[in-house]
Design an enzyme around this catalytic site. Structure first.
Site, PDB file in Angstrom:
ATOM      1  N   ARG A 198       0.816  -1.229   0.000  1.00  0.00           N
ATOM      2  CA  ARG A 198       0.000   0.000   0.000  1.00  0.00           C
ATOM      3  C   ARG A 198       0.847   1.277   0.000  1.00  0.00           C
ATOM      4  O   ARG A 198       0.356   2.352   0.337  1.00  0.00           O
ATOM      5  CB  ARG A 198      -0.965   0.030   1.199  1.00  0.00           C
ATOM      6  CG  ARG A 198      -1.899  -1.173   1.298  1.00  0.00           C
ATOM      7  CD  ARG A 198      -2.876  -1.210   0.131  1.00  0.00           C
ATOM      8  NE  ARG A 198      -3.931  -2.177   0.349  1.00  0.00           N
ATOM      9  CZ  ARG A 198      -3.925  -3.422  -0.127  1.00  0.00           C
ATOM     10  NH1 ARG A 198      -2.883  -3.851  -0.835  1.00  0.00           N
ATOM     11  NH2 ARG A 198      -4.925  -4.242   0.100  1.00  0.00           N
ATOM     12  N   LEU A 199       2.105   1.170  -0.396  1.00  0.00           N
ATOM     13  CA  LEU A 199       2.971   2.350  -0.473  1.00  0.00           C
ATOM     14  C   LEU A 199       2.888   2.921  -1.887  1.00  0.00           C
ATOM     15  O   LEU A 199       3.859   2.951  -2.651  1.00  0.00           O
ATOM     16  CB  LEU A 199       4.410   1.978  -0.103  1.00  0.00           C
ATOM     17  CG  LEU A 199       4.585   1.457   1.321  1.00  0.00           C
ATOM     18  CD1 LEU A 199       6.031   1.046   1.575  1.00  0.00           C
ATOM     19  CD2 LEU A 199       4.158   2.531   2.339  1.00  0.00           C
TER      20      LEU A 199
END
Length: 225
Positions: A198-199
């Site tokens: 989720r970066l």
């Protein structure tokens, strides 16, 4: 996707992580969000894997701030912004007439990309609306007349109108006065690429308020995921 289902609850469990090799940063995007969108949309269309790249979520709100969202079809990008067409008496049009601001979200799941647009709205010219209406399939032209969009209808009522209108207009269907285009003129545009853990990569364009409508300047920033 895995689910946990209980009598009173449904829960989506952790699932697919994005795996993408491309990325974006303020130093790699185009100076204008219009130009950057043109690049991404062309890639989405020509890549052949995005099923319906023109599908976009449109969000509007009443003057009291009550929001509503729906899917529409993006039809045109010009130097001012993003254009779609609809019935001018529909809920979305009534909300934009009363509160001339809207947002758009494109989500291209197949390539892990998304574009978010926030801006002011304006009607396109009558000439633009008529030009586009002539390109619509015959059934869609008749449908624009037949559907009193967002109103309650009885079973069979819509089909009855279609038959009446086909008889009335024949092959030459005029553009309804109550139908036409809207343009979202952006003040903020964000480009997003899904990344592992989720970066995600997020790059935002903010319009510099003091710049002219016909020559907007943009501040480009990276946002935390």
């Amino acid at each position: 996707m895995d689910l946990e289902i209980k009598p009173d609850q449904l829960k989506v469990l952790p699932h697919h992580q994005y795996v993408t090799t491309d990325g974006i940063s303020p130093s790699t995007v185009a100076p204008s969000p219009i130009d950057q969108f043109r690049i991404w949309f062309k890639e989405a269309v020509e890549g052949g894997v995005v099923k319906e790249p023109e599908a976009v979520a449109l969000s509007t709100a009443t003057p009291d701030g009550i929001p509503s969202a729906r899917m529409v079809l993006f039809k045109k990008l010009d130097p001012r912004g993003f254009v779609f067409f609809t019935n001018y008496t529909s809920r979305k049009s009534e909300e934009m007439l009363a509160n001339p601001h809207a947002s758009l979200v494109f989500y291209w799941k197949e390539v892990h990309r998304s574009v978010r647009v926030i801006g002011q709205v304006e009607k396109v010219s009558r000439e633009e609306s008529e030009e586009y209406f002539k390109t619509r399939p015959y059934g869609s032209q008749i449908g624009a007349w037949a559907s009193k969009q967002s109103t309650v209808v009885q079973e069979g009522e819509l089909q009855g109108r279609v038959g009446e209108l086909e008889e009335k207009f024949g092959a030459d269907v005029p553009t309804p006065e109550f139908w036409g285009g809207w343009r979202v003129v952006p003040t903020e545009v964000e480009f997003w690429i899904g990344k592992p853990s989720r970066l995600h990569d997020r790059v935002r364009y903010l319009r510099v308020e003091t710049t002219r409508d016909d020559q907007p300047q943009w501040k480009i920033e990276r946002l935390a995921p």
